[in-house]
Design an enzyme around this catalytic site. Structure first.
Site, PDB file in Angstrom:
ATOM      1  N   THR A   1       0.826  -1.214   0.000  1.00 35.85           N
ATOM      2  CA  THR A   1       0.000   0.000   0.000  1.00 35.85           C
ATOM      3  C   THR A   1       0.859   1.263   0.000  1.00 35.85           C
ATOM      4  O   THR A   1       0.397   2.311  -0.444  1.00 35.85           O
ATOM      5  CB  THR A   1      -0.918   0.043   1.243  1.00 35.85           C
ATOM      6  OG1 THR A   1      -0.114  -0.251   2.388  1.00 35.85           O
ATOM      7  CG2 THR A   1      -2.046  -0.970   1.140  1.00 35.85           C
TER       8      THR A   1
ATOM      9  N   ALA B   1      15.188 -11.485   4.457  1.00 34.99           N
ATOM     10  CA  ALA B   1      14.058 -12.268   4.975  1.00 34.99           C
ATOM     11  C   ALA B   1      12.758 -11.484   4.909  1.00 34.99           C
ATOM     12  O   ALA B   1      11.726 -11.951   5.373  1.00 34.99           O
ATOM     13  CB  ALA B   1      14.331 -12.684   6.421  1.00 34.99           C
TER      14      ALA B   1
ATOM     15  N   SER C   1      16.203  -5.600   6.582  1.00 34.76           N
ATOM     16  CA  SER C   1      17.589  -5.315   6.978  1.00 34.76           C
ATOM     17  C   SER C   1      18.145  -4.165   6.149  1.00 34.76           C
ATOM     18  O   SER C   1      19.012  -3.427   6.613  1.00 34.76           O
ATOM     19  CB  SER C   1      18.462  -6.560   6.817  1.00 34.76           C
ATOM     20  OG  SER C   1      18.681  -6.866   5.446  1.00 34.76           O
ATOM     21  N   SER C   2      17.639  -3.984   4.924  1.00 34.73           N
ATOM     22  CA  SER C   2      18.144  -2.875   4.099  1.00 34.73           C
ATOM     23  C   SER C   2      17.760  -1.528   4.715  1.00 34.73           C
ATOM     24  O   SER C   2      18.605  -0.635   4.833  1.00 34.73           O
ATOM     25  CB  SER C   2      17.646  -2.993   2.661  1.00 34.73           C
ATOM     26  OG  SER C   2      16.237  -3.001   2.602  1.00 34.73           O
TER      27      SER C   2
ATOM     28  N   GLU D   1      17.899   3.699  -1.361  1.00 35.63           N
ATOM     29  CA  GLU D   1      17.448   2.395  -1.844  1.00 35.63           C
ATOM     30  C   GLU D   1      16.967   2.494  -3.300  1.00 35.63           C
ATOM     31  O   GLU D   1      17.253   1.628  -4.122  1.00 35.63           O
ATOM     32  CB  GLU D   1      16.343   1.846  -0.926  1.00 35.63           C
ATOM     33  CG  GLU D   1      15.938   0.436  -1.289  1.00 35.63           C
ATOM     34  CD  GLU D   1      15.746  -0.487  -0.086  1.00 35.63           C
ATOM     35  OE1 GLU D   1      16.055  -0.110   1.054  1.00 35.63           O
ATOM     36  OE2 GLU D   1      15.286  -1.617  -0.310  1.00 35.63           O
TER      37      GLU D   1
ATOM     38  N   ASP E   1       9.118   0.877   5.229  1.00 40.41           N
ATOM     39  CA  ASP E   1      10.212   0.249   5.967  1.00 40.41           C
ATOM     40  C   ASP E   1      11.053   1.300   6.692  1.00 40.41           C
ATOM     41  O   ASP E   1      11.400   1.142   7.863  1.00 40.41           O
ATOM     42  CB  ASP E   1      11.123  -0.537   5.017  1.00 40.41           C
ATOM     43  CG  ASP E   1      10.394  -1.651   4.291  1.00 40.41           C
ATOM     44  OD1 ASP E   1       9.241  -1.949   4.671  1.00 40.41           O
ATOM     45  OD2 ASP E   1      10.982  -2.219   3.358  1.00 40.41           O
TER      46      ASP E   1
HETATM   47  P1  ADP Z   1      15.633  -7.245   3.447  1.00 37.28           P
HETATM   48  O1  ADP Z   1      15.557  -5.751   3.527  1.00 37.28           O
HETATM   49  O2  ADP Z   1      14.295  -7.884   3.411  1.00 37.28           O
HETATM   50  O3  ADP Z   1      16.488  -7.864   4.501  1.00 37.28           O
HETATM   51  P2  ADP Z   1      16.925  -6.640   0.962  1.00 37.28           P
HETATM   52  O4  ADP Z   1      17.269  -7.469  -0.222  1.00 37.28           O
HETATM   53  O5  ADP Z   1      16.078  -5.449   0.748  1.00 37.28           O
HETATM   54  O6  ADP Z   1      16.300  -7.623   2.041  1.00 37.28           O
HETATM   55  O7  ADP Z   1      18.267  -6.130   1.644  1.00 37.28           O
HETATM   56  C1  ADP Z   1      19.288  -7.034   1.948  1.00 37.28           C
HETATM   57  C2  ADP Z   1      20.616  -6.442   1.540  1.00 37.28           C
HETATM   58  O8  ADP Z   1      20.960  -5.346   2.420  1.00 37.28           O
HETATM   59  C3  ADP Z   1      21.772  -7.399   1.676  1.00 37.28           C
HETATM   60  O9  ADP Z   1      21.911  -8.195   0.519  1.00 37.28           O
HETATM   61  C4  ADP Z   1      22.954  -6.475   1.859  1.00 37.28           C
HETATM   62  O10 ADP Z   1      23.399  -5.946   0.625  1.00 37.28           O
HETATM   63  C5  ADP Z   1      22.341  -5.334   2.648  1.00 37.28           C
HETATM   64  N1  ADP Z   1      22.563  -5.502   4.113  1.00 37.28           N
HETATM   65  C6  ADP Z   1      21.605  -5.566   5.052  1.00 37.28           C
HETATM   66  N2  ADP Z   1      22.156  -5.691   6.292  1.00 37.28           N
HETATM   67  C7  ADP Z   1      23.496  -5.698   6.113  1.00 37.28           C
HETATM   68  C8  ADP Z   1      24.630  -5.809   6.983  1.00 37.28           C
HETATM   69  N3  ADP Z   1      24.500  -5.918   8.303  1.00 37.28           N
HETATM   70  N4  ADP Z   1      25.866  -5.790   6.431  1.00 37.28           N
HETATM   71  C9  ADP Z   1      26.012  -5.675   5.100  1.00 37.28           C
HETATM   72  N5  ADP Z   1      25.002  -5.568   4.246  1.00 37.28           N
HETATM   73  C10 ADP Z   1      23.748  -5.583   4.710  1.00 37.28           C
HETATM   74 MG    MG Z   2      14.765  -4.482   2.028  1.00 43.33          MG
END
Ligand code: ADP
Ligand code: MG
Length: 393
Positions: free
Chosen positions: A46, A134, A138-139, A171, A183
């Protein structure tokens, strides 16, 4: 594709981050900043339709230990980059110039500079307990930890939404992911004990107390550990489809289509766009219903909305997959009050609202179902609503 074993969801970093920074860069950091991953309770796909969402921050965070430099060099190291330091001068920052993981933090610094903020160089060491790839963002956690660090290191005095916008721009432009703003807003604006009711158009937001424990409930997160390769291209295509539908309807965004105008709109839309529009409109309504139920103190009533949201993502939006569908079915069968995939889809995580006494049973039921189906065992964690980006040292 199945993601590897390490790091397990929520695993703690083994060394103090200051020591790791000093080992890499030869001096102590000026400070340490942390930003969390998130799960979205309801309101999926959304945000890029200017709509509503209800995410909450996880206790799992990404931390940035940082030291301001007197020159314009940016040095980036992650505990996950196995000793390799990425070095780039600020005037060399450009889309496509930085490869790999470092494009996320480099993109944040670029976005701040582009917006006219007086930023210079820095040394940054990153570690994280947020599972990567996941769907727990994490991004965004990485981007927001770096944005918060730069905000303080260079005394920028940015608002939380401004930090989120810089992270989102990184991003979009550096990582090439046309993500919405949910996010990043969750990662900077969330507060402990609450979900964030977000208006993605205005970035207005309100903390909605969750009161899970008081109602004898928990939020179980099932990380299916699968990510299907079509994710990136499919996400962009879905976003483009929604924008095309809004244009055909003469609306600025699908957020502007009221629920009572949906039926008429569906009759004029092409067959490939109608289900997307139905998902977005009904999903926005589910967010508002969820907030109303939480405000009324009826937390268990969130459950059916989660399950309806999953059906909509599966049938109309087409972003679930065998593993997420199985996790939802198994969780519901074992007594969860509601369950849905969370995040963009094509794998990633499922959330289940469970009576605390049943959380373990539900987790075991999902794990058993995965074993029977021949899937890799999922990772399980319990999500407690936590705070957004902050300086920790
Ligand atoms: P999500 O946001 O769901 O975890 P994404 O594909 O959007 O998945 O982001 C993951 C990417 O972010 C990783 O492949 C890496 O490039 C980067 N990333 C995230 N956390 C870290 C970290 N602690 N150290 C290095 N790169 C990271
Ligand atoms: Mg992401």
């Amino acid at each position: 594709m199945t993601r590897g074993e390490a790091p397990a969801a929520g695993a703690a970093p083994v060394r103090p981050i200051e020591g790791a920074f000093e080992e890499r860069f030869g001096a102590a950091p000026d400070g340490v900043w942390a930003a969390p991953g998130r799960v979205n309770l309801i309101g999926e796909h959304t945000d890029y339709n200017d709509g509503f969402a209800l995410p909450m921050a996880l206790p799992q965070t990404t931390r940035a230990a940082a030291r301001r430099r007197t020159d314009t060099l940016l040095r980036l190291h992650s505990a996950r980059s196995e000793g390799v330091v990425t070095e780039v001068r600020l005037d060399a920052l450009a889309p496509g110039a930085v490869p790999g993981w470092a494009r996320y933090p480099a993109g944040v610094v670029w976005a701040l500079a582009e917006a006219g903020h007086p930023v210079g160089g820095a040394d940054l060491h990153i570690d994280s307990t947020v599972p990567t790839g996941a769907g727990l963002s994490s991004s965004a956690a990485l981007e927001c930890a770096v944005a918060a660090a730069y905000d303080d290191l260079y005394g920028l005095g940015l608002s939380r939404p401004e930090l989120a916008r810089a992270a989102q721009r990184a991003e979009h432009v550096f990582a090439g992911v046309p993500c919405g703003i949910m996010d990043q807003m969750a990662s900077v604006c969330a507060t402990e004990g609450a979900a964030l009711h977000l208006d993605s158009r205005t970035l207005e937001h309100r903390q909605v107390p969750l009161g899970l424990a008081a109602h004898g409930l928990e939020l179980l997160v099932v990380d299916t550990r699968v990510s299907h390769d079509l994710a990136d291209g499919a996400y962009a295509a879905l976003r483009a489809g929604c924008e095309r539908a809004a244009r055909l309807l003469g609306l600025p965004a699908l957020r502007d289509l009221a629920p009572d105008a949906l039926a008429a709109a569906l009759t004029v839309l092409p067959a490939d766009l109608a289900p997307l529009v139905r998902h977005v409109v009904t999903e926005n309504a589910r967010v508002e219903a969820a907030v109303a139920r939480l405000d009324a103190g009826d937390v268990p009533a969130l459950g059916p909305l989660l399950t309806e949201g999953h059906a909509s993502l599966r049938v109309d939006y087409g972003v679930s997959c065998a593993e997420t569908d199985l996790a939802v079915t198994a969780a519901l069968g074992a007594g969860a009050l509601g369950a849905r995939m969370t995040g963009a889809g094509f794998g990633g995580c499922v959330i289940a609202l469970t009576p605390t006494a049943l959380t373990r049973t539900v987790g075991e039921a999902v794990t058993n179902a995965f074993r029977t189906a021949g899937h890799h065992p999922p990772h399980l964690l319990t999500a407690t609503p936590s705070r957004g980006a902050t300086r920790t040292a």
